[in-house]
Design an enzyme around this catalytic site. Structure first.
Site, short mmCIF file in Angstrom:
data_model
loop_
_atom_site.label_atom_id
_atom_site.label_comp_id
_atom_site.label_asym_id
_atom_site.label_seq_id
_atom_site.Cartn_x
_atom_site.Cartn_y
_atom_site.Cartn_z
N GLU A 154 41.03 33.45 39.40
CA GLU A 154 39.97 32.86 38.12
C GLU A 154 40.52 31.34 37.96
O GLU A 154 40.49 31.02 36.57
CB GLU A 154 40.24 33.97 36.88
N GLU A 259 36.73 44.03 42.57
CA GLU A 259 36.98 45.05 41.30
C GLU A 259 35.67 45.52 40.63
O GLU A 259 35.26 45.53 39.67
CB GLU A 259 37.65 43.73 40.17
#
Ligand code: XIL
Length: 357
Positions: A154, A259
């Site tokens: 991220e 995910e």
């Protein structure tokens, strides 16, 4: 007549049993593994029902929390590997592909990491030394056992710029390249990934692709892009998923859905009317259950269409009872329900996989 009814009912039962029989991992195309993020109870044997399903259906595992910086490295002079060791062993024992998540992130990282002396932020050299020590220690410990690492998580903002994380602020833009270099040194045999969410948004995806191209131009080793895939029923669209997949793969890297889950609850502000914020507190209506099944079938069809690009699909949690998306509400984002029964979405994924064979 009676005979017919019995036969039809019997057939329905058989069909349901056949879906339960099917192991997801056996239906995946060659070169694409299927995985699930495990919580601590699952890999420590405290949840046998989950353990059975995981062992039966999956050939890859990810650690939901135990390999993050904070749990493995709570203080400068202290590493804690008990839980992480058991996670890795769970996968090794079952010959699963074991993934490491994650080494460099702004979240779930001990505050001590970014602190210097006299309460000031740590300087570049201190941060680089800490990053190197962390990566060498953690990656080195599982050398040969962990197949691939989410090295950086991220790091890109929604507008495509580099996130001003404490790593970026303290070290500078090259912190990402340095992290990948440290990881390669620590285990030259491990695959190295960049992992992020919202990659269906063009600006953010462009930022990730720029980052990847920059690493490649500098001959920094990177093997794959992890697309988290925390999705909803309607968004991103299938077209956006497809476009994003193709563009990410055009970098020459492997594309992974790392995910995957489908959030069925609205984005509501804190304190919102529970009837709006938590609409399925007493169960999921059949029509929404069917929409979820269709959504999963649709996204799997996109993955299967690009089977040469996609090397892995990982669910972020096993059953609805395990999902991080509940957070005080009742969510239904996964293929197994709270009683660990396969949902219509499971059957839909099985069908999509069978039809693609
Ligand atoms: C989540 C876990 O599922 C939660 O249990 C934890 O409280 C917070 O982190 N992106 C990631 C994952 O890369 O590590 C996050 O996992 C979900 C979002």
């Amino acid at each position: 007549m009676m005979r017919w009814i019995v036969t039809a009912a019997g057939f329905a039962l058989l069909a349901a049993a056949a879906h339960q029989e099917a192991a997801l991992k056996d239906l995946m195309p060659k070169g694409m593994v299927i995985g699930v993020a495990l919580n601590q109870r699952q890999f420590e044997g405290g949840d046998a029902a989950a353990g059975d399903i995981i062992t039966r259906h999956f050939n890859q595992i990810s650690p939901e929390n135990v390999l993050k910086p904070q749990p493995t490295h709570p203080a400068a002079d202290r590493y804690t590997f008990d839980a992480a060791d058991r996670y890795v062993q769970f996968g090794v024992d079952r010959r699963m592909q074991v993934i490491g998540h994650t080494l460099v992130w702004h979240s779930q990282t001990g505050a001590w990491v970014f602190q210097g002396t006299d309460g000031k932020p740590a300087d570049r050299e201190t941060l680089l030394a800490r990053m190197r020590d962390h990566i060498h220690t953690v990656v080195g410990r599982y050398k040969g056992k962990i197949h691939g690492w989410d090295v950086v998580n991220e790091a890109i903002e929604e507008d495509g710029s580099l996130r001003k994380s404490p790593w970026q602020v303290g070290i500078g833009d090259d912190y990402i390249a340095r992290a990948f270099e440290f990881a390669r040194e620590a285990d030259p045999g491990a695959e190295l990934y960049y992992n992020d969410f919202n990659l269906e948004m063009p600006a953010k995806r462009a930022g990730v692709i720029k980052l990847v191209r920059d690493l490649q131009a500098r001959k920094v080793r990177i093997d794959g892009i992890g697309n988290q895939a925390h999705w909803r029923l309607e968004t991103p669209t299938l077209e956006e998923i497809d476009t994003s997949l193709v563009e990410l793969h055009a970098t020459g890297l492997k594309v992974m859905y790392t995910e995957l889950d489908v959030n069925l609850l609205p984005n509501t502000p804190r304190g919102a009317d529970p009837a709006v914020a938590n609409p399925y507190a007493n169960g999921l209506p059949d029509d929404v259950q069917r929409q979820l099944a269709r959504r999963y079938a649709d996204v799997f069809r996109v993955f299967l269409k690009h089977r040469d690009a996609v090397t892995r699909v990982t669910f972020w949690g096993l059953s609805d009872a395990d999902s991080w998306l509940n957070r005080g509400r009742m969510n239904y984002p996964l293929l197994w329900d709270r009683q660990r029964q396969p949902k219509p979405a499971f059957a839909a994924v099985v069908d999509a996989l069978r039809n693609a064979r």
